[in-house]
Scaffold this motif. Structure first.
Motif, short mmCIF file in Angstrom:
data_model
loop_
_atom_site.label_atom_id
_atom_site.label_comp_id
_atom_site.label_asym_id
_atom_site.label_seq_id
_atom_site.Cartn_x
_atom_site.Cartn_y
_atom_site.Cartn_z
N LYS A 34 33.95 -1.68 -13.73
CA LYS A 34 34.24 -0.80 -12.60
C LYS A 34 35.69 -0.30 -12.61
O LYS A 34 35.96 0.88 -12.30
CB LYS A 34 33.93 -1.52 -11.29
CG LYS A 34 32.46 -1.90 -11.12
CD LYS A 34 31.57 -0.67 -11.04
CE LYS A 34 30.10 -1.05 -10.90
NZ LYS A 34 29.80 -1.75 -9.65
N TYR A 75 28.25 7.53 -7.11
CA TYR A 75 27.81 6.87 -5.88
C TYR A 75 27.22 5.48 -6.14
O TYR A 75 27.02 4.70 -5.21
CB TYR A 75 26.80 7.73 -5.12
CG TYR A 75 25.65 8.25 -5.96
CD1 TYR A 75 24.57 7.44 -6.31
CD2 TYR A 75 25.64 9.57 -6.40
CE1 TYR A 75 23.52 7.92 -7.06
CE2 TYR A 75 24.59 10.07 -7.16
CZ TYR A 75 23.54 9.24 -7.49
OH TYR A 75 22.50 9.72 -8.25
N GLY A 121 29.77 1.58 -6.09
CA GLY A 121 30.03 0.64 -5.01
C GLY A 121 31.49 0.68 -4.59
O GLY A 121 32.35 1.16 -5.32
N GLU A 122 31.74 0.17 -3.41
CA GLU A 122 33.11 0.21 -2.89
C GLU A 122 33.95 -0.93 -3.45
O GLU A 122 33.42 -2.01 -3.74
CB GLU A 122 33.09 0.16 -1.36
CG GLU A 122 32.46 1.38 -0.73
CD GLU A 122 33.18 2.69 -1.09
OE1 GLU A 122 34.34 2.64 -1.55
OE2 GLU A 122 32.56 3.75 -0.93
N PRO A 123 35.24 -0.70 -3.65
CA PRO A 123 36.00 0.51 -3.30
C PRO A 123 35.93 1.61 -4.35
O PRO A 123 36.58 2.64 -4.22
CB PRO A 123 37.43 -0.02 -3.18
CG PRO A 123 37.50 -1.08 -4.25
CD PRO A 123 36.14 -1.76 -4.23
N TYR A 124 35.14 1.37 -5.42
CA TYR A 124 35.20 2.24 -6.58
C TYR A 124 34.65 3.64 -6.29
O TYR A 124 35.21 4.64 -6.76
CB TYR A 124 34.46 1.59 -7.75
CG TYR A 124 35.00 0.22 -8.06
CD1 TYR A 124 36.20 0.07 -8.76
CD2 TYR A 124 34.35 -0.93 -7.62
CE1 TYR A 124 36.72 -1.19 -9.03
CE2 TYR A 124 34.86 -2.19 -7.89
CZ TYR A 124 36.05 -2.31 -8.59
OH TYR A 124 36.57 -3.56 -8.84
N THR A 125 33.57 3.74 -5.53
CA THR A 125 33.03 5.07 -5.21
C THR A 125 34.06 5.91 -4.48
O THR A 125 34.24 7.09 -4.77
CB THR A 125 31.74 4.94 -4.40
OG1 THR A 125 30.71 4.38 -5.23
CG2 THR A 125 31.28 6.31 -3.90
N SER A 126 34.76 5.29 -3.54
CA SER A 126 35.78 6.04 -2.80
C SER A 126 36.94 6.44 -3.70
O SER A 126 37.50 7.55 -3.58
CB SER A 126 36.31 5.21 -1.64
OG SER A 126 35.30 5.02 -0.66
N THR A 145 35.68 9.28 -5.88
CA THR A 145 35.55 10.49 -5.05
C THR A 145 36.91 11.11 -4.76
O THR A 145 37.06 12.34 -4.78
CB THR A 145 34.83 10.15 -3.73
OG1 THR A 145 33.54 9.60 -4.04
CG2 THR A 145 34.66 11.38 -2.87
N HIS A 176 43.85 2.47 -6.50
CA HIS A 176 43.50 3.70 -5.79
C HIS A 176 44.50 4.83 -6.05
O HIS A 176 44.30 5.94 -5.58
CB HIS A 176 43.43 3.44 -4.28
CG HIS A 176 44.75 3.13 -3.67
ND1 HIS A 176 45.27 1.85 -3.62
CD2 HIS A 176 45.69 3.93 -3.09
CE1 HIS A 176 46.45 1.88 -3.03
NE2 HIS A 176 46.74 3.13 -2.69
#
Length: 994
Positions: free
Chosen positions: A686, A716, A719-724, A727, A829
């Motif tokens: 991830k 999508y 999973g979080e936090p990776y999707t955010s 995105t 991030h």
């Protein structure tokens, strides 16, 4: 052991299935290097390397190439002469016509051919249809301009040993042509930059007849022994045969050559061309993509940290390519540049055959007047091609942008793409059905993840038959296309050059009946193996074949496609599973009678070109710019589409390698490039997936792709936090699309790289010449260094100048020192992205699902005030994003200037056009409603805090816009935001500062 040629029917299908399964389940450890030649397994490379070793080792070596003095003539910027090559101790020679052309562009071109070959026919075994002369048609495919002769060039010195020609736009270039031995020294402003044949490695293997040793006569019973006269005649013939063999060379690969289970016949015999080219005083050379190594090319003759093999250019399907290697990959551009603090030069080796390049460096002697420092290193290169002409262009700079611009004038600039092509592309091998495609489309919307294109690999077809659909998995391709179109999205389908050899397949029947396929050495249609099993290959060198190919893409033939359907050309090296080195036999025959060996590196480009033409002409009046992705490429491919770096792996090393690979493409004139985000083979962890999206957001071509065996990895699903995190990277890309599009426009006009290495933007800084892990985006001043290591939460960015730098996201002023590195925090991030002071760039800040939905959105301008505290400038290019109307002046190109002394930010036409001279079409008229919404000024002076509004003047009107000012605090620069500016993006305007 059974081979494909021994099988038919269901055994053919079984073999194909087993081949595919073998490919799919091969462990992802390393490429099978033994499947690809090393130099000593390539006869002509081995011979020329041995030739070089002999020359370099001997203090008494003299190049056997001398200009015949009475043959030379100079007229209208062109020198012509004859080189005599001494081929044996008897003094026998071969005549080699040489032409040195001095061009108005400032380039010099050196071409050496072989005098018309002896009238005696070459023995063409197997009734080969191969042409006899050296291949001389690469120019027709590659060169589009810049060949006008410089009639102002003049001879300034001449004696029995040399001739000097002065040329160039300001007459500051010189070519000193030495006659015995032949060599050329290229100078700029009196200083030597490049030398040809300085080390005496020029070698053109001349044509010779094949003389078979006479067979031993079969002695019959009672027959007398051979007479003395007969013995002498046999010995004479053997001496004649040996006389034609270069001294010390191995004749074993002259007429045929085996590698693995394949034998390559050579009806013309040995005909390689080789030349040593020295870059005098240059330590760093760049270019000759594509290779998975550093941007600054390594030495290739062994030693610590160096390669032992030459760089190879021979387009091939290299399964799971390895890193830090000179081995060949999918495409080739034989364009090399050298850069140092005060000079940039380059050479373009126009040859489409297999080519190897050795690189060595020699340190200069110590200069007693230089206070202990050594004179600069010289880089020696040795270029070796299997066949064709010796044809080299010389670029004398002096700046990096001079090199890329002149190269673009010669081979063409990158095609201006549709705007959607700059967005994000979602791909895998394979989306399994039209419902699967529509489901991915819906989920991207559900999770508010922007994207523009979804791709289909080979499984959408009916049993690998291109221009068909699997009726079970894709029963309604039009319905699928319409759902995508409703959101402004596109579909890309793969079309490869191999055509399934099966009955009742119309495309195959036409290919064979019209004889548009590549032929084998006997002149019959070549049969090889690829994804469909038994296959034939379209010969895109044929004009008639290209027109037929175009007919297949028309909507009434390629049913199920729409105006939002675009094309992907894969496997066009060409990849042939059962061929030598997984490609086509060199003794195959193409249109015009040329052997495949002559045109191999051009092959992928001709197919790409044919598909580009096909898409452009599939419907009269459609008038859309084509989008066609290619894997194989050559010089000039930039004119017809984009490329990607091939089948990489889901490993940190491949993420790291992708950056110098894409940078190398950019400086070699093909900037619309990218790497498969996430890695094609394997399953990225991830963290790697997130970091790769952050890097991919700064590739010119931005596509996520995965192998059929890889787990699904749409953003999508991370999973979080990776999707955010993913995105956010995608939204950053989309917000900056106006600036990306502007950078593409500049590339299309002057050949500038879209992402730029440090040597390009700051060529006077020697410490930055070899840096290849950070880059600027166009002229925006955006400096990015993606994180490419696991568990890395900080990054060191090298600062090339004394400008002020701001963090893109926080507006923090970065404490920097020119020529030193600065450490930035970069948690998962965070993308390490800096803004260089002195720039103005454009964004569109409203989040959208695709670029098409952003078309009429207002703009935000970001102004980063420079170190002087009062100036910045930038530009914005806009057109309709899809048609060719921009060629008729239907575009907006604005120049923005912050002039603190004048107290204003202004917008004027960047090209000084009078708007009255451009008749507005529908798109330009609609752009009247698109405005500058806000202006963010980073580093705004304290005087801005005294006013709550500013005055805007445009088109004879004046109004006010509100200003909010935030003072500097805790390392963050002061900034101001001017809201609701309201000036038309296409109009002149001025914002009067507080």
């Amino acid at each position: 052991m059974l081979t494909p040629g021994h099988m038919s029917g269901r055994w053919t299908s079984l073999f194909c299935l087993l081949s595919v399964l073998c490919a799919l389940f091969t462990p992802a450890v390393s490429v099978k290097e033994h499947d690809f030649k090393k130099c000593d397994q390539s006869g002509f490379c081995k011979r020329n390397r041995a030739f070089a070793d002999q020359a370099v080792a001997s203090s008494s070596w003299h190049s056997p190439y001398n200009v015949l003095p009475e043959s030379k003539s100079f007229k209208d910027g062109q020198l012509q002469a004859t080189i005599l090559k001494t081929i044996n101790d008897n003094g026998d020679t071969v005549r080699l016509p040489v032409t040195i052309s001095f061009l108005q562009s400032g380039l010099a071109r050196v071409t050496v051919d072989e005098e018309k070959r002896q009238k005696k026919e070459i023995e063409l075994r197997h009734d080969s249809k191969a042409r006899k002369e050296r291949y001389n048609e690469a120019e027709q495919w590659v060169i589009v301009g810049g060949l006008a002769l410089d009639k102002g060039a003049k001879v300034t010195y001449e004696d029995k040993s040399q001739i000097t020609v002065q040329y160039g736009p300001t007459s500051n270039f010189e070519a000193v042509i030495k006659l015995a031995p032949f060599g050329i020294e290229f100078k700029r402003d009196g200083k030597t930059q490049i030398k040809f044949n300085d080390r005496g490695l020029l070698n053109m293997e001349h044509w010779r007849p094949k003389i078979e040793p006479p067979p031993e006569p079969e002695k019959k019973e009672g027959e007398a022994e051979q007479t003395e006269e007969e013995k002498k005649e046999a010995e004479k013939k053997e001496e004649e045969r040996k006389a034609n063999e270069p001294k010390g060379e191995d004749e074993s690969t002259w007429w045929d050559e085996s590698f693995g289970s394949n034998t390559d016949t050579k009806p013309r015999g040995p005909e390689s061309v080789a030349l040593d080219i020295s870059f005098v005083g240059f330590e760093n050379v760049f270019g000759i993509p594509s290779h998975a190594g550093p941007l600054s090319l390594k030495e290739t003759r062994g030693g610590e940290g160096k390669y032992t093999e030459p760089y190879r250019m021979y387009n091939a399907d290299v399964f799971e390519y390895i890193l830090d290697s000179p081995m060949t990959l999918y495409g080739s551009i034989p364009f090399m540049q050298a850069h140092r603090k005060d000079s940039s030069v380059g050479v373009f080796w126009l040859n489409a055959a297999e080519t190897w390049v050795d690189i060595t460096k020699a340190a200069g002697s110590r200069n007693p007047l230089s206070l202990g420092t050594s004179s600069k290193t010289t880089t020696h290169t040795h270029w070796i091609s299997e066949s064709g002409l010796l044809d080299v262009f010389v670029f004398l700079g002096p700046r990096p942008e001079d090199i890329t611009r002149k190269y673009g004038e010669l081979t063409g600039f990158t095609a201006m793409p549709q705007e959607f092509a700059l967005g994000y592309h979602q791909c895998r091998w394979n989306y399994v059905s039209d419902e699967d495609v529509k489901d991915v489309d819906r989920k991207m919307d559900k999770f508010k993840i922007p994207y523009d294109v979804i791709w289909l690999d080979i499984e959408y077809t009916d049993e690998k038959k291109y221009f068909t659909w699997d009726s079970h998995s894709f029963p309604d391709p039009i319905g699928m296309g319409k759902q995508l179109d409703a959101h402004g999205r596109k579909l890309v389908t793969i079309i490869d050059p191999h055509i399934k050899n099966v009955d009742n397949y119309e495309v195959n029947s036409e290919l064979k009946s019209k004889e548009f396929a590549v032929k084998n050495k006997e002149g019959n249609i070549f049969e090889g193996w690829c994804w469909p099993g038994s296959s034939h290959w379209i010969d895109a060198f044929s004009p008639a074949a290209r027109e037929w190919w175009a007919s297949l893409f028309k909507y009434d033939r390629f049913k199920g496609t729409m105006e939002n359907t675009w094309i992907w050309n894969d496997m066009n090296e060409p990849s042939v599973f059962n061929g030598p080195e997984t490609t086509m036999p060199k003794d195959n025959i193409h249109y015009g009678g040329w052997e495949h060996r002559d045109v191999h590196n051009l092959n992928g480009m001709t197919f790409h070109n044919a598909t580009h033409h096909a898409v452009e002409s599939r419907k009269p009046g459609e008038h859309q710019r084509p989008f066609v992705l290619t894997r194989a490429f050559f010089a000039g491919s930039q004119r017809v589409g984009a490329m990607w770096t091939g089948d990489n792996q889901a490993e940190w090393g491949h993420l790291q390698a992708s950056i110098p690979m894409v940078l190398s493409q950019g400086i070699a004139g093909f900037p619309f490039s990218g790497a498969d985000v996430g890695g094609f083979f394997g399953n990225p962890e991830k963290e790697l997936q997130a970091r790769w999206y952050q890097a991919g957001a700064f590739y010119p071509f931005f596509r996520g792709h995965a192998h059929i065996d890889a787990r699904r990895r749409e953003p999508y699903l991370a999973g979080e936090p990776y999707t955010s995190i993913i995105t956010a990277a995608l939204r950053l890309r989309y917000s900056l699309l106006p600036s990306w599009y502007t950078a593409f426009r500049q590339a299309a006009v002057d050949g500038s790289p879209i992402i730029r290495p440090m040597f390009y933007t700051n060529p006077t800084e020697e410490a930055g010449l070899a840096i290849d892990d950070q880059f600027f985006v166009g002229n925006t001043g955006l400096l990015v260094k993606p994180i490419t290591e696991k568990d890395k939460n900080s990054v060191d960015i090298w600062i090339p100048d004394s400008e002020v730098y701001y963090d893109y996201f926080t507006y923090n002023t970065i404490p920097t020192v020119k020529g030193h590195k600065v450490t930035l925090d970069a948690p998962l991030h965070k993308i390490p992205l800096l803004m260089q002071g002195g720039h103005i760039f454009a964004r569109r800040d409203r989040p959208r699902r695709s670029s098409a939905l952003m078309k009429w959105d207002d703009y935000t301008l970001v102004v980063t005030i420079g170190r002087d505290g009062k100036s910045a400038e930038g530009d914005l290019y806009v057109d309709d994003g899809s048609s060719f109307d921009f060629q008729a002046g239907q575009y907006i190109h604005r120049k923005f200037v912050l002039d603190g002394a004048a107290g204003a930010i202004s917008s004027v036409d960047a090209e000084g056009r009078d708007p009255k001279t451009v008749k507005e079409g529908e798109w330009m008229a609609k752009m009247h409603d698109v405005t500058v919404d806000k202006i963010i000024v980073v580093g705004a002076p304290a005087s801005w805090s005294k006013s709550k509004e500013v005055t805007v003047e445009s088109e004879g009107k004046t109004w006010t816009a509100s200003v909010s000012y935030t003072p500097a605090a805790k390392g963050r620069a002061a900034f101001a935001v001017v809201k609701k500016v309201g000036a038309r993006i296409g109009a002149d305007w001025k914002l009067v500062l507080p």
